[in-house]
Design a protein around this motif. Sequence first.
Motif, mmCIF file in Angstrom:
data_model
loop_
_atom_site.group_PDB
_atom_site.id
_atom_site.type_symbol
_atom_site.label_atom_id
_atom_site.label_comp_id
_atom_site.label_asym_id
_atom_site.label_seq_id
_atom_site.Cartn_x
_atom_site.Cartn_y
_atom_site.Cartn_z
ATOM 1 N N GLU A 141 3.705 -3.931 0.154
ATOM 2 C CA GLU A 141 2.323 -3.578 0.505
ATOM 3 C C GLU A 141 1.385 -4.761 0.293
ATOM 4 O OE1 GLU A 141 1.194 -0.121 -1.700
ATOM 5 O OE2 GLU A 141 2.506 1.208 -0.557
ATOM 6 N N MET A 142 1.572 -5.478 -0.824
ATOM 7 C CA MET A 142 0.708 -6.630 -1.090
ATOM 8 C C MET A 142 0.932 -7.715 -0.049
ATOM 9 S SD MET A 142 0.451 -6.973 -5.286
ATOM 10 C CE MET A 142 1.673 -8.206 -5.292
ATOM 11 N N ASP A 160 -0.901 -6.758 3.022
ATOM 12 C CA ASP A 160 -2.336 -6.925 2.812
ATOM 13 C C ASP A 160 -2.727 -8.394 2.877
ATOM 14 O OD1 ASP A 160 -4.958 -5.990 2.187
ATOM 15 O OD2 ASP A 160 -4.658 -6.632 0.105
ATOM 16 N N ASN A 165 5.567 -2.072 -3.856
ATOM 17 C CA ASN A 165 4.234 -2.630 -4.089
ATOM 18 C C ASN A 165 4.138 -4.064 -3.567
ATOM 19 O OD1 ASN A 165 3.342 -0.282 -5.302
ATOM 20 N ND2 ASN A 165 3.769 -0.986 -7.370
ATOM 21 N N LYS A 208 -2.705 -9.581 6.476
ATOM 22 C CA LYS A 208 -3.903 -9.137 7.201
ATOM 23 C C LYS A 208 -5.100 -10.012 6.831
ATOM 24 C CE LYS A 208 -2.609 -4.268 7.612
ATOM 25 N NZ LYS A 208 -2.906 -2.898 7.147
ATOM 26 N N LYS A 209 -5.249 -10.282 5.547
ATOM 27 C CA LYS A 209 -6.386 -11.093 5.103
ATOM 28 C C LYS A 209 -6.261 -12.527 5.604
ATOM 29 C CE LYS A 209 -7.482 -8.185 1.217
ATOM 30 N NZ LYS A 209 -7.480 -7.968 -0.208
#
Length: 149
Positions: free
Chosen positions: A64-65, A68, A61, A71-72
């Motif tokens: 994945e965070m 993310d 997790n 990307k942001k």
Amino acid sequence: MDLFIQIGMIIITIAFIILMYSIVQTLKVLKAAIEELRLMIGQVRTDVSHISEDMKEAIHNTSEMTLDVRKKLSSLNILFATVNDIGQAVHSFTGIAKESAANLATTLKKNERQTVQGDRNISKHSDGFSTAIIDTIISSLRIWKRVKR
């Protein structure tokens, strides 16, 4: 003498029986402690396997965070670059506007001086009006410098 040997043998036998009883009791306690330790180790193994599964899930997790967030952040980098470009454009525009206003004020002052020198018969009202315009422009430039700081 035979009697002393027999009494000595009885005492040695009784001491040996007491010693064996103590050893047996100690071994029973040791056996119980080892059995409890075996059960505890089995429980620890079970708990560790559950914890390791939870840790693997948490790491997954977190990965994945992290992706993310990256990307942001890259999206935000584009936004900040755009804001930077807009800021530079506005800065250039204000610099040009300031130079234009300063040139206009200089030109107006020169024109006013030429007008005053060339024509001394202009009424006080029109002279005051052009001075007011120049003062307004100069005041606007001063205010702009203060706002910019």
